[in-house]
Each structure stands twice: as C-alpha cells, then as structure tokens.
Design a protein around this motif. Structure first.
Motif, short mmCIF file in Angstrom:
data_model
loop_
_atom_site.label_atom_id
_atom_site.label_comp_id
_atom_site.label_asym_id
_atom_site.label_seq_id
_atom_site.Cartn_x
_atom_site.Cartn_y
_atom_site.Cartn_z
N UNK A 55 0.83 -1.21 0.00
CA UNK A 55 0.00 0.00 0.00
C UNK A 55 0.86 1.26 0.00
N UNK A 56 1.96 1.22 0.75
CA UNK A 56 2.85 2.38 0.79
C UNK A 56 3.45 2.69 -0.56
N UNK A 57 3.92 1.66 -1.27
CA UNK A 57 4.49 1.88 -2.61
C UNK A 57 3.43 2.40 -3.56
N UNK A 58 2.21 1.84 -3.52
CA UNK A 58 1.14 2.27 -4.42
C UNK A 58 0.74 3.72 -4.17
N UNK A 59 0.59 4.10 -2.90
CA UNK A 59 0.18 5.47 -2.56
C UNK A 59 1.27 6.47 -2.94
N UNK A 60 2.52 6.17 -2.58
CA UNK A 60 3.62 7.08 -2.92
C UNK A 60 3.81 7.19 -4.42
N UNK A 61 3.52 6.10 -5.14
CA UNK A 61 3.58 6.16 -6.60
C UNK A 61 2.51 7.07 -7.17
N UNK A 62 1.29 6.98 -6.61
CA UNK A 62 0.20 7.84 -7.06
C UNK A 62 0.50 9.31 -6.78
N UNK A 63 1.18 9.58 -5.67
CA UNK A 63 1.50 10.95 -5.30
C UNK A 63 2.73 11.47 -6.03
N UNK A 64 3.40 10.63 -6.78
CA UNK A 64 4.54 11.06 -7.58
C UNK A 64 5.87 11.08 -6.85
N UNK A 65 5.94 10.48 -5.65
CA UNK A 65 7.19 10.47 -4.90
C UNK A 65 8.14 9.37 -5.36
N UNK A 66 7.61 8.38 -6.06
CA UNK A 66 8.45 7.31 -6.57
C UNK A 66 7.79 6.71 -7.81
N UNK A 67 8.56 5.96 -8.56
CA UNK A 67 8.02 5.28 -9.74
C UNK A 67 8.14 3.78 -9.57
N UNK A 68 7.05 3.09 -9.83
CA UNK A 68 7.07 1.63 -9.83
C UNK A 68 6.41 1.13 -11.11
N UNK A 69 6.81 -0.04 -11.55
CA UNK A 69 6.21 -0.64 -12.74
C UNK A 69 4.74 -0.96 -12.47
N UNK A 70 3.92 -0.80 -13.50
CA UNK A 70 2.49 -1.07 -13.35
C UNK A 70 2.28 -2.56 -13.09
N UNK A 183 13.54 -10.52 -14.79
CA UNK A 183 12.15 -10.13 -15.03
C UNK A 183 12.01 -8.68 -15.50
N UNK A 184 13.03 -7.83 -15.27
CA UNK A 184 13.01 -6.48 -15.83
C UNK A 184 12.18 -5.46 -15.07
N UNK A 185 11.90 -5.67 -13.79
CA UNK A 185 11.18 -4.70 -12.97
C UNK A 185 12.16 -3.79 -12.25
N UNK A 186 11.77 -2.53 -12.03
CA UNK A 186 12.62 -1.67 -11.22
C UNK A 186 12.45 -2.04 -9.75
N UNK A 187 13.25 -1.42 -8.87
CA UNK A 187 13.28 -1.83 -7.47
C UNK A 187 11.93 -1.71 -6.80
N UNK A 188 11.24 -0.56 -6.98
CA UNK A 188 9.93 -0.37 -6.35
C UNK A 188 8.89 -1.29 -6.97
N UNK A 189 9.05 -1.61 -8.24
CA UNK A 189 8.16 -2.58 -8.86
C UNK A 189 8.30 -3.95 -8.24
N UNK A 190 9.55 -4.35 -7.95
CA UNK A 190 9.79 -5.61 -7.28
C UNK A 190 9.16 -5.63 -5.88
N UNK A 191 9.28 -4.50 -5.17
CA UNK A 191 8.69 -4.41 -3.83
C UNK A 191 7.17 -4.56 -3.91
#
Length: 340
Positions: A55-70, A183-191
């Motif tokens: 949830x933390x990664x998804x929320x911070x991604x929505x707020x633009x603080x980090x980027x994660x793979x969809x 698999x080609x995911x970035x770090x936050x995508x892996x998380x």
C-alpha cells in the motif's frame, strides 16, 4: 579539479544500498522478535507488513514520490513462484523467532552463505568460488557452530522451524536473485509485486496452520488488548522496517551476487547480537560472543577474496528497443571471466 569517475559514483551507490540493507537487516530481527512477543500471531503480523509495504508503494507512486512498474497479470504470473518462496522464508523466519531466541536465528542464518555459494554454482552456473572464498565461508560456519554450542536452550519445535527456515532462505536467496536479474522490474516494482502477491498468499497459511482460530478467539475474548500501546508500537515499527528492508533488499540483490548478499546479511548480525544481549535475558556466553567474532572475520575474509570482481551495468531494453536507465541490471564478472 578532476571529474568524478562513473565507477566511483556507481561504487558509492552500491555501498549506500548495502549499508542501508545491513542496518535494516540488523535491526529487523530484534524488532520482529519484540513484535512477536507482544503480538503473538506470526501469520497476521507478516500480512500486516506486506500490506503496509504494498500500500505504501502504491500510494507514494500515485502521489509522484516514486516510480514503480504497473501491475500486470502476466508479469504477476511469472513472479508468483518467487513470491511464494519469499513468503515461505518470511513465514518460517517469523515462526522461528516465535519459538526460539535471536541467537538461534543468527546461527542458522549464518549457515546460509556456504549453501548459497554451492547452489549458485550448481543451479545458476556461477564460477566455482576460490579456495580463499570457501575458507572464509567455512570460518563463518565454524564461528556459528561454536556460538550455538554455548547455548543449549533448544527445543524440537525450534529446531524444526530452524531447519525449515534454512531450506527456504537458501532457495529464496538463489531463486529470487535469478528473478530479479531476468524479469526487468525496477526496485519499487519488485517491492510492489513481491509484497502484494505475498499478501494474497497469506490467507492460505492462516487456514493451514489454524492461526485464524487463535485470532478469532482473541478478538472474541480480549480484542481490546490488541490496541495496547506496546503491541501497536511494536507492530507499526516492524511494518515500517518491512518497507525499508524490501527496498534495500531488492536493491542490494541487483547490485551484488547472491552469496555476497547473504554474507552481508550474516555479518551485520553483529549489531543484532549486541542489541539482543542488551534487551533479552537469554543469550550466549562470552565464549559464544568470541565465536561470533570468528564469524565476522570470515565475512571480512570473504570480502577480501572477491575484491577482484567488478560490476558492469547491462541495461534492459524497453519495448521500443532503447535502454531503460531505471532497469539497469548489475552483472558481476570476475577478472578473466569475459566469456561468461
């Protein structure tokens, strides 16, 4: 004034990631032990950690603080086996801490580098470790054995969970390293993928272990006890460190080899032991702590044995064929190993 070399910047970034992982790993065992004593539901505790991280990664991604793979179903299917192995490692780890002291956890955690080095060679076709590397790993093993020999507070239940943890953590170290590299995911995508899929797996184990009955009984009899400040603080702190260890853990897996990652996790348990001696009444004798110094010396010797290795970045291509800077995989190559 000379320009900063790219190799120096890369080495600094790698060192920062490894230090971050070491600090989180050192503290997390003690924090989880504290949390499990205040909140004695290991399956629910780990599920709350997965939920917080995802949830933390998804929320911070929505707020633009980090980027994660969809999140994509096809990618999730590929990642699911790795998430399952990861869940088993955390599940056995938490139950080990539930039934044994931190010393027992450290000892079995210390056995993993040698097994991971062997598994790396057999299954991931990595170069056979040098004699000096094997000697350093056996020093770690010897220190761990001497350490546990000073503590006889073992039970069959604790040993069973310890052996289960040893098997799963070795599998997790090697297999997830393979997934991270392919698999080609970035770090936050892996998380995100790892914690979300682990969260979905959690209810299966609640049913298999019967923990759901304990939870329902506790809610029915004394649900208010769950909101004691000590229990709430312990669970909240473990969830925060769960997020941090997820990020630094995956980042470190990308930057260093599986065996180096494992040795880092073993050596930084020195801080765990110091904290353990300070806050728990059951711990090893002075001779046991001396054995732990041998473990640390083995870790230092291992680092010296692999200083000839260098790290080269290999960019994973985007769908349009261009390199993606965020998906750079760090490949370890030893001197004279150009053809591998």
């Amino acid at each position: 004034m000379s320009a900063i070399r790219p190799e120096s910047t890369k080495q600094l970034a790698t060192s920062s990631v490894v230090v971050g992982y070491a600090l989180c790993s050192s503290l997390l065992a003690v924090i989880n032990k504290f949390a499990i004593t205040k909140f004695n539901y290991p399956g629910l505790l780990t599920a709350l950690q997965y939920l917080t991280s995802a949830l933390g990664v998804w929320v911070l991604g929505k707020l633009g603080f980090l980027y994660h793979d969809a999140f994509k179903l096809e990618t999730a299917k590929k990642f699911l086996p790795a998430a399952f192995v990861f869940y088993l490692a955390i599940f056995t780890n938490t139950n080990l801490l539930r039934h044994a002291n931190v010393d027992t956890f450290i000892v079995f955690r210390s056995l993993t580098p040698l097994l991971v080095a062997i598994a790396d060679t057999l299954f991931r076709k990595q170069p056979i470790p040098s004699k000096l590397t094997f000697m350093s790993l056996f020093i770690i093993l010897g220190g761990a054995v001497g350490y546990v020999a000073t503590d006889s507070a073992f039970t069959l239940t604790a040993y069973s969970w310890a052996l289960a943890y040893l098997v799963t953590i070795v599998s997790e170290m090697v297999y997830i390293k393979h997934i991270v590299s392919s698999i080609g995911l970035n770090t936050w995508g892996l998380v995100l993928y790892n914690n979300l899929l682990s969260l979905l797996i959690s209810p299966v184990f609640w049913v298999l272990t019967g923990e759901y009955r304990e939870v329902f009984a506790a809610v029915g009899s004394s649900g208010g006890d769950w909101f004691r400040i000590d229990a709430f603080s312990a669970v909240a702190l473990s969830c925060v460190f769960g997020v941090l260890i997820s990020f630094f853990g995956f980042a470190a897996r990308k930057a260093i080899s599986a065996t180096a990652f494992t040795v880092t996790g073993v050596v930084n348990k020195f801080l765990t032991v110091v904290i353990n001696v300070m806050i728990w009444d059951k711990h090893a004798t002075p001779f046991g702590l001396l054995c732990l110094l041998f473990t640390l010396c083995g870790g230092v010797l291992y680092q010296q044995s692999v200083t000839g290795a260098r790290v080269e970045p290999v960019a994973k291509p985007k769908d349009n064929g261009e390199p993606d800077a965020e998906n750079v995989i760090l490949i370890e190559r030893k001197e004279g190993d150009e053809d591998k």
